[in-house]
Design an enzyme around this catalytic site. Sequence first.
Site: not given
Ligand code: ARG
Length: 399
Positions: A15, A94, A123, A173
């Site tokens: 990505d 984040r 995110d 992912s």
């Molecule tokens: N569901 C989790 C969260 O919102 C994990 C997100 C994972 N992110 C990713 N880019 N695969 O914190």
Amino acid sequence: MAQQTILLAYSGGLDTSVCVKWLQEKLDSQVATLTIDLGMVDLESIQQRALQIGAVEALSVNGKETFVENYVFPALKAGAMYEEQYPLATALGRPLIAKYLVEAARKVGATAIAHGCTGKGNDQVRMDISVGALAPDLKVIAPVREWGWNREEEIEYAKYHNIPIEEKQNRYSTDENLWGRSIEAGDLEDPWREPPEDAFAWTNPINMTPDEPTYFEISFEKGVPLTLNGETMGSVDLVQHLNHLAGVHGVGRIDHIENRLVGIKSREVYEAPAAIVLHKAHMALESMTLSKDQVRMKQRIAQEYSDVVYNGLWFTAHRRDMDAYIENTQTYVTGKVRIKLHKGTCYIVGRQAPKGLYTHELATYDRGDTFDHRASEGFISIYGLPVRTQAKNQEEILD
Ligand code: ARG
């Protein structure tokens, strides 16, 4: 006119690799990248890759210690587990990533920050809100959210532009840092299906775990873990060590149907061995040192705190207010906890605290008991008074 510079958060994956070219092409900009190590990142090879794709500058930062000490440990002290299951690894990373991005953007004179988040996850919310709080003047660009391509289209674009793509494409992912590994998509999207073994990378399946349990001790000072088996360890080392130790015993797998901020229910799988062990141990020490009222109030704050972290509201006064309360609760959360790991389970088998509230003379049924048994009679008489009154005057309640 000189080209504007965009600073891109670069992980080295497909990505964000495609993002480099797309930003250059579509927005006629030069792209600088920042790669952030919050655990297990090979910075050098990722920086090389960014330059190879055409970044004008490839910066990096080791954020491990800051992450553990300023983000993970406050969340540990808070008891923060989103929906009582998810220790928030990705969510805690984040805001720190946003902070480093803003610092780097200033350094390279960027007018915008770009990230590779999709348009349906949490995110993007965390990144956009955090950058907005720290640097309202910087524009935030989310190419993946804008282009809306599927994976095949992305790979096609990458091939066309000679962007090196990894041979072995991940079936899921994933996102990882020291506090855990998040795994989603692919086969995991069927909530009826057991997560395939290849979804996991940090934890053993039960049939591969040792037959003998492992025992060890963790000591805490004011709610912060300090030593492992009596040996003082740096915060990063301690977390890394526990990830390994507990992962070997198959501890830390989580399978959660999660409520995302954007309204979607999603099946999320996590590996968080250190987080599971440390939360359990920390809670065990709190059970020795906090009063019943403190524990209950803290549980309410823990839920609010996890929502705030999950929902991208790290840089708020609300979060800081809660941190201040939580910090005060940790005044006597000092002592040690004895832990047993065996076949996927983490048991707390011992706890001690120099200023604990557990009082043997009060608890014991043996000799040395100092509890005033006779006083219970009067206590029960007053405590039960409203019950007797109601039973007498409103006899229907006794049906
Ligand atoms: N569901 C989790 C969260 O919102 C994990 C997100 C994972 N992110 C990713 N880019 N695969 O914190």
